[in-house]
Design a protein around this motif. Structure first.
Motif, PDB file in Angstrom:
ATOM      1  N   LEU A 105       7.059  -0.498  -6.345  1.00 31.09           N
ATOM      2  CA  LEU A 105       6.693  -1.511  -7.329  1.00 31.09           C
ATOM      3  C   LEU A 105       5.254  -1.978  -7.133  1.00 31.09           C
ATOM      4  CD1 LEU A 105       9.858  -3.805  -7.377  1.00 31.09           C
ATOM      5  CD2 LEU A 105       9.316  -1.901  -8.886  1.00 31.09           C
ATOM      6  N   VAL A 106       4.762  -1.868  -5.901  1.00 29.21           N
ATOM      7  CA  VAL A 106       3.432  -2.396  -5.600  1.00 29.21           C
ATOM      8  C   VAL A 106       2.441  -1.322  -5.162  1.00 29.21           C
ATOM      9  CG1 VAL A 106       4.272  -4.710  -5.068  1.00 29.21           C
ATOM     10  CG2 VAL A 106       4.137  -3.010  -3.250  1.00 29.21           C
ATOM     11  N   LEU A 107       2.918  -0.127  -4.848  1.00 31.96           N
ATOM     12  CA  LEU A 107       2.014   0.953  -4.427  1.00 31.96           C
ATOM     13  C   LEU A 107       1.656   1.835  -5.614  1.00 31.96           C
ATOM     14  CD1 LEU A 107       3.810   2.030  -1.124  1.00 31.96           C
ATOM     15  CD2 LEU A 107       1.763   0.595  -1.353  1.00 31.96           C
ATOM     16  N   PRO A 108       0.404   2.251  -5.704  1.00 29.89           N
ATOM     17  CA  PRO A 108       0.001   3.143  -6.804  1.00 29.89           C
ATOM     18  C   PRO A 108       0.401   4.588  -6.490  1.00 29.89           C
ATOM     19  CG  PRO A 108      -1.877   2.665  -5.406  1.00 29.89           C
ATOM     20  CD  PRO A 108      -0.725   1.873  -4.849  1.00 29.89           C
ATOM     21  N   ALA A 109       1.692   4.851  -6.486  1.00 34.75           N
ATOM     22  CA  ALA A 109       2.214   6.154  -6.081  1.00 34.75           C
ATOM     23  C   ALA A 109       2.585   6.997  -7.292  1.00 34.75           C
ATOM     24  CB  ALA A 109       3.437   5.956  -5.196  1.00 34.75           C
ATOM     25  N   PRO A 110       2.311   8.318  -7.222  1.00 33.59           N
ATOM     26  CA  PRO A 110       2.757   9.208  -8.303  1.00 33.59           C
ATOM     27  C   PRO A 110       4.288   9.325  -8.325  1.00 33.59           C
ATOM     28  CG  PRO A 110       1.568  10.446  -6.597  1.00 33.59           C
ATOM     29  CD  PRO A 110       1.534   9.008  -6.202  1.00 33.59           C
ATOM     30  N   TRP A 112       6.462  11.580  -7.829  1.00 34.41           N
ATOM     31  CA  TRP A 112       7.228  12.318  -6.824  1.00 34.41           C
ATOM     32  C   TRP A 112       7.559  11.464  -5.604  1.00 34.41           C
ATOM     33  CZ3 TRP A 112       4.080  12.749  -2.585  1.00 34.41           C
ATOM     34  CH2 TRP A 112       2.706  12.781  -2.821  1.00 34.41           C
ATOM     35  N   TRP A 113       6.956  10.291  -5.467  1.00 32.03           N
ATOM     36  CA  TRP A 113       7.350   9.365  -4.401  1.00 32.03           C
ATOM     37  C   TRP A 113       8.752   8.804  -4.656  1.00 32.03           C
ATOM     38  CZ3 TRP A 113       5.342   8.555   0.315  1.00 32.03           C
ATOM     39  CH2 TRP A 113       4.084   9.115   0.566  1.00 32.03           C
ATOM     40  N   ILE A 114       9.188   8.813  -5.905  1.00 32.35           N
ATOM     41  CA  ILE A 114      10.568   8.417  -6.222  1.00 32.35           C
ATOM     42  C   ILE A 114      11.534   9.390  -5.548  1.00 32.35           C
ATOM     43  CG2 ILE A 114      12.277   8.129  -8.075  1.00 32.35           C
ATOM     44  CD1 ILE A 114       9.881   7.434  -9.935  1.00 32.35           C
ATOM     45  N   VAL A 115      11.222  10.667  -5.600  1.00 34.32           N
ATOM     46  CA  VAL A 115      12.054  11.691  -4.958  1.00 34.32           C
ATOM     47  C   VAL A 115      12.083  11.459  -3.443  1.00 34.32           C
ATOM     48  CG1 VAL A 115      12.339  14.169  -4.547  1.00 34.32           C
ATOM     49  CG2 VAL A 115      11.581  13.350  -6.800  1.00 34.32           C
ATOM     50  N   ILE A 116      10.938  11.151  -2.866  1.00 35.36           N
ATOM     51  CA  ILE A 116      10.888  10.885  -1.425  1.00 35.36           C
ATOM     52  C   ILE A 116      11.739   9.659  -1.080  1.00 35.36           C
ATOM     53  CG2 ILE A 116       9.381  10.240   0.498  1.00 35.36           C
ATOM     54  CD1 ILE A 116       7.187  11.946  -0.889  1.00 35.36           C
ATOM     55  N   GLY A 117      11.635   8.600  -1.885  1.00 36.06           N
ATOM     56  CA  GLY A 117      12.450   7.408  -1.663  1.00 36.06           C
ATOM     57  C   GLY A 117      13.940   7.699  -1.786  1.00 36.06           C
ATOM     58  N   PHE A 118      14.296   8.527  -2.751  1.00 27.76           N
ATOM     59  CA  PHE A 118      15.693   8.931  -2.925  1.00 27.76           C
ATOM     60  C   PHE A 118      16.194   9.675  -1.686  1.00 27.76           C
ATOM     61  CE2 PHE A 118      18.683  12.304  -4.020  1.00 27.76           C
ATOM     62  CZ  PHE A 118      19.716  11.580  -4.583  1.00 27.76           C
ATOM     63  N   VAL A 119      15.418  10.655  -1.238  1.00 31.85           N
ATOM     64  CA  VAL A 119      15.810  11.458  -0.070  1.00 31.85           C
ATOM     65  C   VAL A 119      15.900  10.584   1.186  1.00 31.85           C
ATOM     66  CG1 VAL A 119      15.078  13.339   1.460  1.00 31.85           C
ATOM     67  CG2 VAL A 119      14.977  13.631  -1.025  1.00 31.85           C
ATOM     68  N   LEU A 120      14.939   9.705   1.373  1.00 30.74           N
ATOM     69  CA  LEU A 120      14.976   8.820   2.546  1.00 30.74           C
ATOM     70  C   LEU A 120      16.220   7.931   2.531  1.00 30.74           C
ATOM     71  CD1 LEU A 120      11.232   7.785   2.857  1.00 30.74           C
ATOM     72  CD2 LEU A 120      12.577   9.081   4.549  1.00 30.74           C
ATOM     73  N   PHE A 121      16.541   7.363   1.376  1.00 29.90           N
ATOM     74  CA  PHE A 121      17.734   6.524   1.313  1.00 29.90           C
ATOM     75  C   PHE A 121      18.980   7.331   1.626  1.00 29.90           C
ATOM     76  CE2 PHE A 121      21.399   4.917  -1.087  1.00 29.90           C
ATOM     77  CZ  PHE A 121      21.646   3.804  -0.295  1.00 29.90           C
ATOM     78  N   ALA A 163       4.942   6.089   5.234  1.00 32.64           N
ATOM     79  CA  ALA A 163       4.505   7.436   4.856  1.00 32.64           C
ATOM     80  C   ALA A 163       3.407   7.383   3.813  1.00 32.64           C
ATOM     81  CB  ALA A 163       5.709   8.232   4.329  1.00 32.64           C
ATOM     82  N   PHE A 164       3.544   6.475   2.847  1.00 32.97           N
ATOM     83  CA  PHE A 164       2.514   6.348   1.821  1.00 32.97           C
ATOM     84  C   PHE A 164       1.167   5.995   2.446  1.00 32.97           C
ATOM     85  CE2 PHE A 164      -0.011   4.019  -1.262  1.00 32.97           C
ATOM     86  CZ  PHE A 164       0.015   4.893  -2.340  1.00 32.97           C
ATOM     87  N   PHE A 165       1.163   5.028   3.348  1.00 37.67           N
ATOM     88  CA  PHE A 165      -0.092   4.599   3.963  1.00 37.67           C
ATOM     89  C   PHE A 165      -0.672   5.649   4.897  1.00 37.67           C
ATOM     90  CE2 PHE A 165       1.498   0.335   2.737  1.00 37.67           C
ATOM     91  CZ  PHE A 165       0.443   0.011   1.886  1.00 37.67           C
ATOM     92  N   LEU A 166       0.169   6.403   5.571  1.00 37.17           N
ATOM     93  CA  LEU A 166      -0.310   7.450   6.477  1.00 37.17           C
ATOM     94  C   LEU A 166      -0.836   8.670   5.722  1.00 37.17           C
ATOM     95  CD1 LEU A 166       2.379   7.378   9.311  1.00 37.17           C
ATOM     96  CD2 LEU A 166       0.033   6.496   9.395  1.00 37.17           C
ATOM     97  N   LEU A 167      -0.266   8.931   4.555  1.00 40.45           N
ATOM     98  CA  LEU A 167      -0.648  10.136   3.796  1.00 40.45           C
ATOM     99  C   LEU A 167      -1.711   9.871   2.744  1.00 40.45           C
ATOM    100  CD1 LEU A 167       2.907  11.671   3.420  1.00 40.45           C
ATOM    101  CD2 LEU A 167       1.117  12.353   5.023  1.00 40.45           C
ATOM    102  N   ASN A 168      -2.066   8.638   2.540  1.00 39.81           N
ATOM    103  CA  ASN A 168      -3.084   8.333   1.512  1.00 39.81           C
ATOM    104  C   ASN A 168      -4.301   7.665   2.123  1.00 39.81           C
ATOM    105  OD1 ASN A 168      -1.955   9.222  -1.008  1.00 39.81           O
ATOM    106  ND2 ASN A 168      -0.351   7.749  -0.604  1.00 39.81           N
TER     107      ASN A 168
END
Length: 168
Positions: A105-110, A112-121, A163-168
């Motif tokens: 909601l607050v990160l400017p993520a493309p 495919w980060w939704i897929v990562i969030g789904f997999v992590l959950f 992961a977002f902060f480490l990869l961006n």
């Protein structure tokens, strides 16, 4: 009835005949023949596409209300089924998935980060590291159904943000 068994057609009808059962089963997504939690988490993505447009405070209020509603619905549905946490009760996956995706909601993520969030959950929900497994085994009723997925969602959200902060 063991939590491992599938629902009879009468139990399915009874579950979907009440508002509590309808909600607890994730609007029917928990009635999939296999991988009910995964189907519930996937179904949770549809309303999330709308929820992500809300402000953060309203999103949090919806999460809190959804949790409280889930405790009620899963308690009632569990009583009707005679099982505290039947695998067809997937409203907890909805709330856990929405928590896991909260950083988006607050990160400017493309997208495919939704897929990562789904997999992590799903990973945290299935793996159940401490304290998730402890809660899953010891806390019963609707609150017990909900709380382990809330914590899995929190863990997934923290890893997603990191992961977002480490990869961006």
């Amino acid at each position: 009835m063991s939590a491992k068994k599938t629902l009879s057609s009468g139990q399915r009808r009874a579950l979907l005949a009440t508002p509590a059962g309808w909600l607890a089963s994730g609007f029917g997504s928990g009635l999939a023949p296999v991988a009910q939690g995964t189907f519930g988490s996937l179904a949770a993505l549809l309303p999330w596409l709308w929820l992500r447009e809300l402000s953060l405070p309203i999103y949090v209020v919806i999460l809190l209300a959804g949790f409280a509603l889930g405790v009620w619905a899963c308690t009632a549905a569990g009583r009707a089924l005679g099982v505290d946490d039947h695998r067809s009760l997937v409203w907890d996956e909805f709330i856990g998935q929405w928590i896991a995706l909260l950083p988006l909601l607050v990160l400017p993520a493309p997208w495919w980060w939704i897929v990562i969030g789904f997999v992590l959950f799903r990973l945290f929900d299935v793996w159940k590291p401490w304290p998730i497994r402890w809660l899953d085994r010891r806390v019963k009723g609707g609150f017990g159904v909900m709380i382990d997925d809330v914590i899995a969602g929190v863990f997934a959200a923290m890893v997603l943000a990191l992961a977002f902060f480490l990869l961006n």
